[in-house]
Design a protein around this motif. Structure first.
Motif, mmCIF file in Angstrom:
data_model
loop_
_atom_site.group_PDB
_atom_site.id
_atom_site.type_symbol
_atom_site.label_atom_id
_atom_site.label_comp_id
_atom_site.label_asym_id
_atom_site.label_seq_id
_atom_site.Cartn_x
_atom_site.Cartn_y
_atom_site.Cartn_z
ATOM 1 N N HIS A 94 0.856 -1.195 0.000
ATOM 2 C CA HIS A 94 0.000 0.000 0.000
ATOM 3 C C HIS A 94 0.884 1.233 0.000
ATOM 4 N N ARG A 224 -5.474 -10.839 -5.889
ATOM 5 C CA ARG A 224 -5.693 -9.463 -5.431
ATOM 6 C C ARG A 224 -5.754 -8.499 -6.611
ATOM 7 N N GLN A 228 -8.914 -6.059 -7.637
ATOM 8 C CA GLN A 228 -8.743 -4.621 -7.811
ATOM 9 C C GLN A 228 -9.177 -4.182 -9.207
ATOM 10 N N GLU A 231 -12.927 -4.047 -9.246
ATOM 11 C CA GLU A 231 -13.409 -2.879 -8.509
ATOM 12 C C GLU A 231 -13.231 -1.606 -9.326
ATOM 13 N N LEU A 232 -12.077 -1.472 -9.978
ATOM 14 C CA LEU A 232 -11.838 -0.285 -10.795
ATOM 15 C C LEU A 232 -12.781 -0.239 -11.984
#
Length: 241
Positions: A94, A224, A228, A231-232
């Motif tokens: 992150h 993962r 992602q 989600e994007l």
């Protein structure tokens, strides 16, 4: 006293140095953040004494780790933690991971920040070095002392290599899995008959640990990334008011 002419001694030293480099990137970032508010004339002092204090504290932590790993079942726990640390190394980081590190405005405050943050963040390093040292405190100290200049002055280069050549990260994670596999086999609770019944058992367990870390780590990283991406994609297709 370890045999300095033994190839196993130098292999272990190289493993400890590699561990410190692979897991020292966060520590280099902490050092930079902790000293960023110091006057330029004091930054080198802050870095020097912060690193010295952090390394000294880490040696003490590893000493206790070596004592604990001599107890039954604790090497198994340490190996499992080390496997997870290796897997985590392969996962995306992150961007705000170090956002809570405040720079000190005085030399003592910066040194304190470096030492405290390093102690909190060094569990992975302590477990890995304890496993690679095979119970030798001399080997631990020697490996860490040799690695200090490499970590301090070479961390930026290593981080650049990691960004440019992802295989470096994979090899580092595999090394942690290799050490974890060996730790599992040498736990006092594991009967000697286990090693006796498997040809080259130490290499088999070590290779299995390395393979497990790489396979699981790559799978989780891919999973993962897919989540992602979904989600994007869903965010981009949502109607705007």
């Amino acid at each position: 006293m370890p045999d300095l002419t033994s190839s196993l001694f130098w292999i272990s030293v190289l493993q400890i140095i590699a561990i410190d480099i692979m897991l020292g990137g966060d520590n280099a970032v902490v050092i930079a953040l902790a000293c960023r508010k110091l006057p330029p004339a004091q930054r080198n002092k802050g870095i020097f004494w912060g690193v010295i204090g952090a390394i000294g504290l880490r040696v003490v932590m590893i000493f206790f780790a070596l004592q604990l790993l001599a107890l039954p079942y604790l090497k198994i726990v340490g190996a499992l933690l080390l496997l997870w640390i290796g897997i985590k190394l392969l996962l995306p980081e992150h961007d705000d991971e170090h956002g809570n590190i405040d720079g000190g405005t005085t030399l003592l405050a910066a040194i304190k920040t470096i030492i405290v943050a390093d102690a909190v963040m060094s569990l992975d390093n302590v477990i890995a070095v304890a496993g690679a040292s095979h119970g030798s405190m001399v080997l631990v100290t020697f490996g860490i002392l040799v690695s200090i200049p490499v970590v301090v002055w070479g961390s930026k280069l290593v981080l650049t290599l990691m960004d440019r050549f992802p295989v470096v990260i994979t090899l580092g994670a595999a090394l942690l899995g290799w050490i974890a596999g060996g730790m599992l086999l040498t736990d006092p609770s594991v009967p000697p008959s286990v090693a006796a019944s498997i040809p080259n058992a130490n290499y088999v367990f070590a290779a299995a640990g390395a393979l497990l870390v790489v396979v699981v780590g790559k799978w989780l990283a891919s999973r993962r990334a897919s989540i992602q991406a979904v989600e994007l994609s869903s965010e981009s297709t949502e109607p705007k008011n």
